[in-house]
Enzyme design. Structure first.
Site, PDB file in Angstrom:
ATOM      1  CG  ASP A 256      -1.666   1.223   1.452  1.00 28.83           C
ATOM      2  OD1 ASP A 256      -2.185   1.752   0.443  1.00 28.83           O
ATOM      3  OD2 ASP A 256      -1.753   1.697   2.605  1.00 28.83           O
ATOM      4  NE  ARG A 257       0.945   7.287  -2.692  1.00 27.28           N
ATOM      5  CZ  ARG A 257       0.371   8.278  -3.368  1.00 27.28           C
ATOM      6  NH1 ARG A 257       0.436   8.319  -4.691  1.00 27.28           N
ATOM      7  NH2 ARG A 257      -0.290   9.227  -2.730  1.00 27.28           N
ATOM      8  CG  ASP A 258      -1.159   7.750   0.353  1.00 30.74           C
ATOM      9  OD1 ASP A 258      -0.024   7.949  -0.132  1.00 30.74           O
ATOM     10  OD2 ASP A 258      -2.208   8.100  -0.219  1.00 30.74           O
ATOM     11  CB  CYS A 337      -8.437   2.305  -7.728  1.00 32.47           C
ATOM     12  SG  CYS A 337     -10.187   2.493  -8.166  1.00 32.47           S
ATOM     13  CG  HIS A 339     -12.729   4.697 -10.707  1.00 30.22           C
ATOM     14  ND1 HIS A 339     -11.915   3.691 -11.196  1.00 30.22           N
ATOM     15  CD2 HIS A 339     -12.970   5.514 -11.751  1.00 30.22           C
ATOM     16  CE1 HIS A 339     -11.689   3.880 -12.480  1.00 30.22           C
ATOM     17  NE2 HIS A 339     -12.310   4.984 -12.854  1.00 30.22           N
ATOM     18  CB  CYS A 352     -13.449   0.894  -9.565  1.00 30.22           C
ATOM     19  SG  CYS A 352     -12.087   0.272 -10.561  1.00 30.22           S
TER      20      CYS A 352
HETATM   21 MG   LIG Z   1      -2.757   3.256   3.467  1.00 31.72          MG
END
Ligand SMILES: [Mg+2]
Length: 417
Positions: A256-258, A337, A339, A352
């Site tokens: 995951d990024r954030d 994503c 959306h 989505c």
């Molecule tokens: Mg996160």
């Protein structure tokens, strides 16, 4: 589809984005197999070998491919036209047709107008596991015109030996005792355009160019002792059908990024709000070095909500890419994503299948890449990440803070890879 792209914003760091691939060999050692098919297009586990080679190269941020073709170039051109769709990736693939039997140096000479300031060069019929970012870094040395990947062998056989003094190649291709151990050319190079001045219109890199560059002190070497296979030899082409799929089948680290790579500030869309989590870049490097695929899977409904645009996401991801390069690390592929089912504006209002907790981004990456799902792991900070992993049948770890590299080091050790 959301893909990792380069950005003009980082032209100052100018990573190598071009790969040139020698596809002109006749493949005469393979007999009937290459009667109707250029050697690089021979099937390996159901796909043309060249597609597998190019897919591997894209992991290191290369987006432009130049195929140097001669023998049956129409087939190489047809392959090139289809390739971006087959890779599901934003790449350009061009073909340059060389005059008959120009040789490896001649092929490059005739394509000289199309070479970028720095580029990688590959043999189109062999695969050597090479950290291309490390090879690129060798080229940065003072006076270096080329850097080449070198393969240690127990017995030199018919190959010429390459000698090193530190990272500098002191001699290239000198014939030695066939029974002696040594380093040989791995067929993977990084060059600066300055090499063009040394290229003859007809000739071979191995005999007409590289020995001279070595004498000038303009060549650097990188020892690569991992996977190697040359499909130009009949026994090895047969072996490729099992060994190459096994080489490409690797566990994936889905990130995951954030809240995992960077601090969770809510809707991070610009570089000024992107702050690395401690040890995050080092964590990516650890997984790269262990041979794992590293992918980012991130919900970016900030786009759909109108907080920032798709171009902002691309610029930010190019920034992440550049900052990872500073530590020799790379993301192999990425999905995001934009959306949101309720709050998205216009076309961005969509339920989505890519939006976590749905597993679409993970499933799409596993469709494109030959991931060893059983050994793969997702690291996320929210329940929706973990649910997406469960629905994709991938193990997960919830990141609760601290150094990300400590978490990744632990999981790599558990996997004993
Ligand atoms: Mg996160």
């Amino acid at each position: 589809m959301a893909l990792l792209k380069t950005s003009e914003a980082h032209a100052d760091r100018s990573p190598i984005r071009q790969a040139v691939i020698l596809c002109g060999g006749l493949g005469s050692r393979l007999g009937d197999l290459t009667q109707d098919t250029p050697k690089p297009l021979l099937p390996v586990d159901g796909a043309p070998f060249l597609e597998l080679l190019i897919r591997e190269i894209t992991r290191f941020g290369v987006t432009r491919f130049l195929l140097l073709a001669a023998f049956q170039s129409d087939k190489i051109e047809a392959f090139a036209a289809e390739l971006p769709a087959r890779l599901g990736r934003d790449v350009t693939v061009e073909v340059a047709i060389e005059p008959d039997r120009a040789g490896t140096a001649g092929a490059l000479f005739h394509a000289r107008e199309r070479l970028e300031d720095r580029f990688f060069l590959f043999n189109g019929d062999s695969l050597l596991a090479t950290d291309l970012l490390a090879l690129e870094a060798r080229l940065a040395a003072d006076g270096a015109v080329g850097a080449l990947a070198l393969r240690p062998v127990d017995a030199l056989g018919r190959y010429g030996v390459v000698t090193l003094d530190g990272q500098r190649v002191t001699a290239f291709g000198v014939s030695g005792d066939p029974a002696a151990a040594g380093l040989i050319n791995g067929g993977v190079y990084a060059f600066s355009r300055a090499v063009v001045a040394r290229l003859p219109p007809r000739g071979a890199l191995e005999s007409d160019v590289l020995p001279h560059l070595a004498e000038e002190g303009a060549l650097r070497g990188l020892v690569c002792d991992g996977f190697f296979l040359d499909i130009g030899v009949p026994e090895d082409y047969a072996r490729a059908q099992t060994d190459i799929p096994a080489f490409f089948r690797r566990p994936a680290l889905f990130l995951d990024r954030d809240g995992v790579l960077n601090e969770e500030l809510g809707y991070v869309g610009t570089i000024d709000r992107f702050h690395w989590i401690e040890g995050a870049r080092e964590a990516v490097k650890l997984a790269n070095d262990r041979g794992w695929y590293v992918f980012i899977v991130t919900n970016q409904s900030g786009v759909g909500r109108g907080l920032y645009g798709l171009e902002d996401v691309r610029v930010l991801h190019a920034h992440i890419d550049a900052e990872l390069r500073d530590v020799g690390a790379h993301i192999d592929d990425l999905r995001y994503c934009p959306h949101h089912p309720d709050l998205g504006r216009g076309d961005f209002r969509r339920d989505c299948a890519w939006r976590k907790p749905s597993p679409g981004m993970l499933l799409d990456l596993m469709r494109v890449w030959p991931v060893d799902r059983d050994r793969s792991v997702l690291i996320g900070d929210k329940t929706s990440d973990l649910e997406a992993a469960e629905r994709a049948d991938v193990r997960w770890i919830r990141f609760v803070g601290g150094r990300l590299d400590a978490v990744v080091a632990n999981l790599l050790d558990e996997n004993h890879t």
